[in-house]
Design an enzyme around this catalytic site. Structure first.
Site, PDB file in Angstrom:
ATOM      1  CB  CYS A 146      -5.569  -7.882  -4.191  1.00  0.00           C
ATOM      2  SG  CYS A 146      -6.079  -7.677  -2.505  1.00  0.00           S
TER       3      CYS A 146
ATOM      4  CG  ASP B 113      -4.019  -3.633   7.516  1.00  0.00           C
ATOM      5  OD1 ASP B 113      -4.274  -3.375   6.326  1.00  0.00           O
ATOM      6  OD2 ASP B 113      -3.134  -4.441   7.861  1.00  0.00           O
TER       7      ASP B 113
ATOM      8  CE  LYS C 178      -4.923 -11.045   8.351  1.00  0.00           C
ATOM      9  NZ  LYS C 178      -4.583 -10.968   6.952  1.00  0.00           N
ATOM     10  CG  ASN C 179      -1.416  -9.236   8.481  1.00  0.00           C
ATOM     11  OD1 ASN C 179      -2.035 -10.141   7.933  1.00  0.00           O
ATOM     12  ND2 ASN C 179      -1.756  -7.950   8.367  1.00  0.00           N
TER      13      ASN C 179
ATOM     14  NE  ARG D 214      -2.029  -6.352  -1.205  1.00  0.00           N
ATOM     15  CZ  ARG D 214      -2.448  -7.097  -0.182  1.00  0.00           C
ATOM     16  NH1 ARG D 214      -3.635  -7.629  -0.199  1.00  0.00           N
ATOM     17  NH2 ARG D 214      -1.672  -7.295   0.866  1.00  0.00           N
TER      18      ARG D 214
ATOM     19  NE  ARG E 185      -8.362 -13.142   3.601  1.00  0.00           N
ATOM     20  CZ  ARG E 185      -7.715 -12.716   2.543  1.00  0.00           C
ATOM     21  NH1 ARG E 185      -8.374 -12.149   1.559  1.00  0.00           N
ATOM     22  NH2 ARG E 185      -6.410 -12.834   2.470  1.00  0.00           N
TER      23      ARG E 185
HETATM   24  C1  EPZ Z   1       0.867  -6.240   4.419  1.00  0.00           C
HETATM   25  O1  EPZ Z   1       0.567  -6.449   3.044  1.00  0.00           O
HETATM   26  C2  EPZ Z   1      -0.311  -6.737   5.199  1.00  0.00           C
HETATM   27  N1  EPZ Z   1      -0.474  -8.169   4.930  1.00  0.00           N
HETATM   28  C3  EPZ Z   1      -1.550  -5.967   4.822  1.00  0.00           C
HETATM   29  O2  EPZ Z   1      -2.613  -6.395   5.647  1.00  0.00           O
HETATM   30  C4  EPZ Z   1      -1.296  -4.476   5.073  1.00  0.00           C
HETATM   31  O3  EPZ Z   1      -2.409  -3.749   4.627  1.00  0.00           O
HETATM   32  C5  EPZ Z   1      -0.042  -4.022   4.331  1.00  0.00           C
HETATM   33  O4  EPZ Z   1       1.072  -4.861   4.707  1.00  0.00           O
HETATM   34  C6  EPZ Z   1       0.346  -2.581   4.617  1.00  0.00           C
HETATM   35  O5  EPZ Z   1       0.530  -2.409   5.993  1.00  0.00           O
HETATM   36  C7  EPZ Z   1       0.264  -9.047   5.581  1.00  0.00           C
HETATM   37  O6  EPZ Z   1       1.110  -8.734   6.402  1.00  0.00           O
HETATM   38  C8  EPZ Z   1       0.016 -10.485   5.302  1.00  0.00           C
HETATM   39  P1  EPZ Z   1       3.145  -3.996   1.309  1.00  0.00           P
HETATM   40  P2  EPZ Z   1       1.728  -6.378   1.972  1.00  0.00           P
HETATM   41  O7  EPZ Z   1       4.065  -4.885   0.555  1.00  0.00           O
HETATM   42  O8  EPZ Z   1       2.944  -6.978   2.539  1.00  0.00           O
HETATM   43  C9  EPZ Z   1       2.995  -2.022  -3.055  1.00  0.00           C
HETATM   44  C10 EPZ Z   1      -4.865  -6.929   6.157  1.00  0.00           C
HETATM   45  O9  EPZ Z   1      -5.990  -6.362   6.043  1.00  0.00           O
HETATM   46  N2  EPZ Z   1       3.963  -3.065  -3.478  1.00  0.00           N
HETATM   47  O10 EPZ Z   1       3.707  -3.210   2.432  1.00  0.00           O
HETATM   48  O11 EPZ Z   1       1.187  -6.938   0.710  1.00  0.00           O
HETATM   49  C11 EPZ Z   1       1.638  -2.574  -2.698  1.00  0.00           C
HETATM   50  O12 EPZ Z   1       0.834  -2.784  -3.839  1.00  0.00           O
HETATM   51  C12 EPZ Z   1      -3.829  -6.794   5.060  1.00  0.00           C
HETATM   52  O13 EPZ Z   1      -4.555  -7.658   7.107  1.00  0.00           O
HETATM   53  C13 EPZ Z   1       4.494  -3.027  -4.757  1.00  0.00           C
HETATM   54  O14 EPZ Z   1       4.151  -2.163  -5.577  1.00  0.00           O
HETATM   55  O15 EPZ Z   1       1.882  -4.814   1.827  1.00  0.00           O
HETATM   56  C14 EPZ Z   1       1.132  -1.516  -1.765  1.00  0.00           C
HETATM   57  O16 EPZ Z   1       0.580  -0.473  -2.495  1.00  0.00           O
HETATM   58  C15 EPZ Z   1      -4.293  -6.366   3.753  1.00  0.00           C
HETATM   59  N3  EPZ Z   1       5.429  -3.967  -5.111  1.00  0.00           N
HETATM   60  C16 EPZ Z   1       2.384  -1.027  -1.030  1.00  0.00           C
HETATM   61  O17 EPZ Z   1       3.470  -1.419  -1.870  1.00  0.00           O
HETATM   62  C17 EPZ Z   1       5.841  -4.948  -4.248  1.00  0.00           C
HETATM   63  O18 EPZ Z   1       6.687  -5.787  -4.639  1.00  0.00           O
HETATM   64  C18 EPZ Z   1       2.608  -1.615   0.346  1.00  0.00           C
HETATM   65  O19 EPZ Z   1       2.462  -3.022   0.268  1.00  0.00           O
HETATM   66  C19 EPZ Z   1       5.293  -4.964  -2.942  1.00  0.00           C
HETATM   67  C20 EPZ Z   1       4.355  -4.007  -2.580  1.00  0.00           C
END
Ligand code: EPZ
Length: 422
Positions: free
Chosen positions: A117, A307, A22-23, A122, A401
């Site tokens: 969220c 996850d 999915k991701n 996020r 989802r």
């Molecule tokens: C991806 O989310 C996945 N989603 C998430 O899967 C997964 O939990 C996550 O990566 C971590 O592995 C998709 O791929 C669509 P990040 P993403 O940017 O890209 C912070 C599921 O259950 N951050 O690596 O949003 C953020 O808040 C989901 O399938 C900032 O602060 O994750 C988090 O604490 C949920 N500023 C950390 O970094 C930014 O600009 C990692 O987030 C970007 C992120």
């Protein structure tokens, strides 16, 4: 609202085939906007997040055809609007990633900020910092990000402050059509990032180093269409393996990449599972044993994935012994704790709710519980399967989802589960 009704006490036994990730798929759909030709994605999972992404593109006028073999045919050149509205972006944060491709290809875009969220705040600061470095003019207006560039984006060096999966993917897409070379540093290394690079390279991009901390992108003037199938869903694979282990069961999963689940497989072995991996298959056998408790610390790939944290907590609730589970990626990803506690789990939260101390109990007891997010809902389904008596999991839209045909698949594995309209 629909719910899942589970009669507990079954032991998982059987075989399933994993879906495409999915991701990865939702990012490939965003990346398709970069192509000057038709993009075909095959073996696309039937999931709500995928439908949201299709709806988003359709809303922009892009023709997307889905056939009965779950192939998506995307015609990016039919686009007529460069706006991604709040109503769609708020339901799925990853849809924010259309911003970079739209600016790169059309020089402008207006995309809603995703907002909060359930699992954490996020922010998207790293995405915006990167797009600005590539020369995009970014402004906020009434909850929307308005991005534009005169001419093409320009290659630049971007150092992420920390590992961000979505940020790395977003910048890879934007840089694929930028003028010159982009160097992304301190990148996330998830398999879905390699998948996106493979897809973009198939369309004619020049991306090297995906899967390492430094990615080099030589921008192309245009990208072609092409046909692609996304990598297997390591989180779906992991969820079913944990379910089998938690129930003392046996499972063979086809279309699985063992290497993508190394951290989990190590923990499942530690918990007592016998695991064999062989050419796209993972087999797990718990030989009817209760799992042993295992400590978990989540982290960016290749560390233990956030996850799978909730699902592993359920296993630990049923295990022999006690353990600690530390969540390092999201600040609010223990919402399953009070629900598991309703089923008799013994869990204490510490350190500003970033650490859960779990004491294994002999048995969980079925109860009505509520899903709060996608992976939390999977942990409650696993708890319901292993528990004695009946469990109902409400707000099942969360699980739709990310897990296709969950009740059909679990039924085939011997679980007494059915969906009821709420
Ligand atoms: C991806 O989310 C996945 N989603 C998430 O899967 C997964 O939990 C996550 O990566 C971590 O592995 C998709 O791929 C669509 P990040 P993403 O940017 O890209 C912070 C599921 O259950 N951050 O690596 O949003 C953020 O808040 C989901 O399938 C900032 O602060 O994750 C988090 O604490 C949920 N500023 C950390 O970094 C930014 O600009 C990692 O987030 C970007 C992120």
């Amino acid at each position: 609202m629909a719910l899942l009704r589970i009669q507990g006490g079954s032991v998982i036994d059987g075989q399933i085939t994993a879906s495409s990730a999915k991701n990865s798929v939702i990012n490939l759909i965003a990346a398709a906007l970069l192509a000057d030709g038709v993009v075909t994605l095959s073996n696309v999972p039937h999931l709500r997040d995928v439908s949201t992404m299709i709806e988003l593109l359709s809303n922009m006028g892009v023709i997307v055809v889905v056939n009965d073999r779950m192939e998506l045919e995307i015609h990016p050149n039919t686009i007529s609007s460069l706006k991604a509205p709040y109503e769609l972006v708020k339901t799925m944060r990853a849809s924010f990633n259309v911003l970079g491709p739209l600016i790169a290809r059309y020089g402008e875009a207006e995309v809603s900020l995703p907002g909060g969220c359930a699992i954490g705040t996020r922010p998207v600061d790293q995405h915006l910092k990167g797009l600005r470095a590539l020369g995009a003019d970014i402004a906020m207006h009434e909850g929307y990000v308005k991005g534009s560039v005169q001419g093409r984006l320009r290659g630049a060096r971007v150092v992420f402050d920390f590992s961000t999966v979505g940020g790395t993917e977003h910048l890879m897409m934007a840089a694929a059509l930028a003028e010159g070379v982009t160097l992304l540093e301190n990148c996330a290394k998830e398999p879905e990032i390699i998948d996106l690079a493979n897809f973009l390279n198939l369309l004619g991009a020049d991306i090297r180093g995906a899967g390492t901390s430094q990615i080099r992108i030589e921008g192309a003037e245009r990208l072609d269409g092409g046909a692609f199938e996304a990598v297997s869903d390591r989180i779906e694979v992991g969820t079913y393996l944990i379910a089998a282990a938690a129930t003392g069961g046996r499972l063979e999963i086809c279309n699985a990449v063992a290497e993508h689940n190394s951290a989990l497989l190590e923990k499942l072995r530690e918990a007592g599972a016998e695991i064999l991996t062989n050419e796209g298959k993972i087999s797990l056998d718990m030989q009817g044993q209760r799992p042993r408790a295992v400590n978990i610390v989540t982290g960016p790939y290749p560390a233990f994935p956030t996850d799978l944290q909730a699902q592993m907590m359920t296993l630990n609730c049923l295990a022999e012994g006690a353990c600690s589970i530390q969540e390092t990626i999201f600040e609010n990803r223990f919402m399953h704790v009070p629900e598991l506690a309703r089923m008799g789990a013994e869990i204490q939260l510490q350190n500003n709710n970033s650490v859960a101390l779990v004491k294994g109990v002999g048995e969980l007891i079925g109860a009505p519980v509520m899903a709060t997010d996608l992976r939390a809902s999977a942990s409650l389904v696993i708890a319901g399967i292993a528990a004695s008596g009946e469990t109902t999991v409400d707000r099942v839209y969360h699980i739709d989802r990310g897990y296709q045909q969950i009740e059909e698949r679990l039924q085939r594995l011997g679980v007494d589960i059915k969906r009821e309209a709420g």
